[in-house]
Scaffold this active site. Structure first.
Site, short mmCIF file in Angstrom:
data_model
loop_
_atom_site.label_atom_id
_atom_site.label_comp_id
_atom_site.label_asym_id
_atom_site.label_seq_id
_atom_site.Cartn_x
_atom_site.Cartn_y
_atom_site.Cartn_z
N THR A 1 4.76 2.08 5.57
CA THR A 1 3.36 1.63 5.58
C THR A 1 2.61 2.44 6.62
OG1 THR A 1 1.89 -0.18 6.26
CG2 THR A 1 4.15 -0.37 6.99
N ARG B 1 0.44 -4.60 -6.04
CA ARG B 1 0.53 -5.88 -5.33
C ARG B 1 0.68 -6.94 -6.41
NH1 ARG B 1 -0.89 -4.43 0.02
NH2 ARG B 1 -2.36 -2.71 0.05
N ASP C 1 2.81 -1.66 11.39
CA ASP C 1 2.69 -3.03 11.89
C ASP C 1 3.92 -3.89 11.61
OD1 ASP C 1 2.35 -3.07 9.18
OD2 ASP C 1 0.62 -4.40 9.17
N ASP D 1 5.67 -5.51 5.72
CA ASP D 1 6.11 -6.89 5.93
C ASP D 1 6.09 -7.74 4.66
OD1 ASP D 1 6.94 -7.35 8.49
OD2 ASP D 1 4.91 -7.58 9.29
N ARG E 1 -6.34 -3.44 8.65
CA ARG E 1 -7.00 -4.75 8.43
C ARG E 1 -6.60 -5.73 9.51
NH1 ARG E 1 -4.94 -6.37 2.85
NH2 ARG E 1 -3.48 -4.75 3.42
N GLY F 1 0.84 -1.21 0.00
CA GLY F 1 0.00 0.00 0.00
C GLY F 1 0.87 1.25 0.00
N ASP G 1 0.31 1.49 8.41
CA ASP G 1 -0.20 0.64 9.49
C ASP G 1 0.71 0.54 10.72
OD1 ASP G 1 -2.47 0.06 8.02
OD2 ASP G 1 -1.54 -1.64 7.02
P1 ATP Z 1 1.09 -2.69 3.42
O1 ATP Z 1 0.86 -3.48 4.67
O2 ATP Z 1 1.34 -1.25 3.66
O3 ATP Z 1 0.08 -2.91 2.34
P2 ATP Z 1 3.00 -4.70 2.53
O4 ATP Z 1 4.38 -4.60 1.99
O5 ATP Z 1 2.86 -5.57 3.76
O6 ATP Z 1 2.51 -3.21 2.80
P3 ATP Z 1 1.69 -6.68 0.83
O7 ATP Z 1 0.53 -6.50 -0.09
O8 ATP Z 1 1.57 -7.68 1.92
O9 ATP Z 1 2.02 -5.21 1.38
O10 ATP Z 1 2.99 -7.10 -0.03
C1 ATP Z 1 3.40 -6.31 -1.14
C2 ATP Z 1 3.98 -7.21 -2.22
O11 ATP Z 1 5.12 -7.91 -1.72
C3 ATP Z 1 3.05 -8.32 -2.72
O12 ATP Z 1 2.13 -7.89 -3.67
C4 ATP Z 1 4.04 -9.30 -3.32
O13 ATP Z 1 4.46 -8.90 -4.61
C5 ATP Z 1 5.22 -9.18 -2.37
N1 ATP Z 1 5.13 -10.27 -1.37
C6 ATP Z 1 4.30 -10.37 -0.33
N2 ATP Z 1 4.48 -11.51 0.36
C7 ATP Z 1 5.46 -12.17 -0.29
C8 ATP Z 1 6.14 -13.44 -0.11
N3 ATP Z 1 5.82 -14.24 0.92
N4 ATP Z 1 7.09 -13.78 -0.98
C9 ATP Z 1 7.42 -12.98 -2.00
N5 ATP Z 1 6.83 -11.78 -2.24
C10 ATP Z 1 5.88 -11.38 -1.41
#
Ligand code: ATP
Length: 349
Positions: free
Chosen positions: A156, A103, A160, A134, A202, A42, A158
């Site tokens: 992020t 994503r 978190d 994360d 979330r 995000g 959040d």
């Molecule tokens: P936010 O919580 O702010 O949305 P985030 O980085 O946690 O941030 P996610 O949607 O969980 O957001 O992950 C972003 C992108 O990271 C995913 O769309 C994917 O491309 C990659 N990603 C997430 N989990 C994995 C994983 N286990 N292995 C490889 N790539 C991953």
């Protein structure tokens, strides 16, 4: 390091995990000439300020700097271009991310990660700096495991990410939500209403908890804590019996629906109750001073890690300092919200 995978024998994730990550010796890291940055997950206010800091600190340290558009999706597709100092002019104060974010489900597969690593090789990316949460760091860790050095910066709204006490975007998002709730309070007070406001979160209630305390909410509902509508109704009626004439309920999106909760409160109490979902409003806007300074200093720290050959690190804020931790170690931690603060907030209503 991943050449052995490029002959059509795609590894599975388990094989990758068993690969040489644990044996990487920082002093053995290859010389870094090209560094790329991507934003993922995000969007968060301050991501632009982070990109600006990485690009400028990188150029001033003698590296070739590149930007990847649309996160891992763009990496996968080879959307990588060189960025100069002037390319990041006028970005410090702008919300969102000019590199855009996405994503990408494809990146969560071994083939996707391998394709990303190949693109790094094609474009001369010797180290990837990933700004996100994360999930984004798990993607970065997977790249690290097949030999692409990475640095993660927490961005992020959040807040978190377990290994850091602060994530870029959190302060701006909270202030945006607080200002909106102050306005809703004015109208709830004039009409003697109950205002049920859904904020982002979330899986984590950090925005809800902090904003709830800052706006004097009567009730704060978090995804981390089970709650009961009867208790919500009892609290509102107890407030009314003490002479209160308007009520604020803050609900994190992962804890329930503002629309449903407002309906249930109105049915049970006959107090007019209105839901408001703040939604993506909380993601936008010019970053606060705190987010701009954290973004700038964390960006510079990322480049310092690379200069010192400290690879596969997450830049974190801990005990009042910007520092860094090993990416595997950082991702193994669990963050827990302070239930004591939730209890304390109840003494303020
Ligand atoms: P936010 O919580 O702010 O949305 P985030 O980085 O946690 O941030 P996610 O949607 O969980 O957001 O992950 C972003 C992108 O990271 C995913 O769309 C994917 O491309 C990659 N990603 C997430 N989990 C994995 C994983 N286990 N292995 C490889 N790539 C991953």
């Amino acid at each position: 390091m991943f050449e052995e995978y490029t002959n059509g024998n795609l590894p599975n994730l388990k094989e990758m995990k068993a690969k040489n990550y644990d044996n990487i010796d920082a002093s053995q890291e290859p010389d870094v000439h090209g560094i790329a940055v991507l934003t993922s997950g995000g969007d968060a206010p301050g991501m632009n300020a982070t990109i600006r800091a990485i690009i400028r600190a990188g150029i001033n340290s003698g590296y070739k700097m590149m930007g990847v558009t649309r996160g891992y999706h763009g990496l996968w597709k080879g959307e990588i271009k060189e960025l100069g100092s002037r390319d990041v002019s006028e970005t410090l104060q702008r919300g969102g991310t000019f590199l855009m974010t996405a994503r990408s489900k494809s990146f969560e597969t071994p083939e996707g990660v391998l394709q990303g690593a190949k693109m790094c090789q094609v474009f001369g990316v010797d180290c990837m700096v990933v700004v996100g949460g994360d999930g984004s760091f798990r993607g970065a860790r997977d790249l690290a495991r097949i030999g692409i050095p990475v640095i993660g910066i927490p961005g992020t709204i959040d807040n978190d990410v377990a290994c850091t006490e602060y994530t870029i975007g959190f302060d701006t998002a909270m202030n945006t939500a607080m200002e909106a709730i102050d306005k809703l309070r004015d109208t709830a007070s004039s009409h003697e209403r109950c205002s049920v406001i859904e904020v982002m979160g979330r899986h984590a209630g950090y925005i809800a908890l902090n904003v709830g305390i800052a706006t004097g909410a009567e009730i704060i509902l978090l995804p981390e804590q089970p709650w009961d509508i009867n208790e919500v109704v009892r609290t509102i009626l107890a407030c009314r019996n003490k002479g209160k004439r308007h009520y604020i309920v803050i609900v994190a999106e992962g804890a329930g629906s503002a629309t449903e909760i407002a309906k249930q409160i109105e049915e049970a109490t006959e107090i007019e109750s209105r839901p408001t979902i703040l939604g993506h409003l909380q993601r936008g806007g010019s970053p606060t001073l705190r987010d701009r300074t954290m973004a700038s200093l964390m960006g510079v720290h990322a480049i310092e890690c690379i200069k010192n050959k400290k690879m596969n690190r997450l830049v974190v804020y801990k005990n009042g300092e910007i520092t860094d931790v090993d990416i595997e170690e950082g991702l193994s931690l669990q963050k827990t919200i302070s239930m004591e603060d939730l209890e304390r907030s109840k003494l303020l209503t």
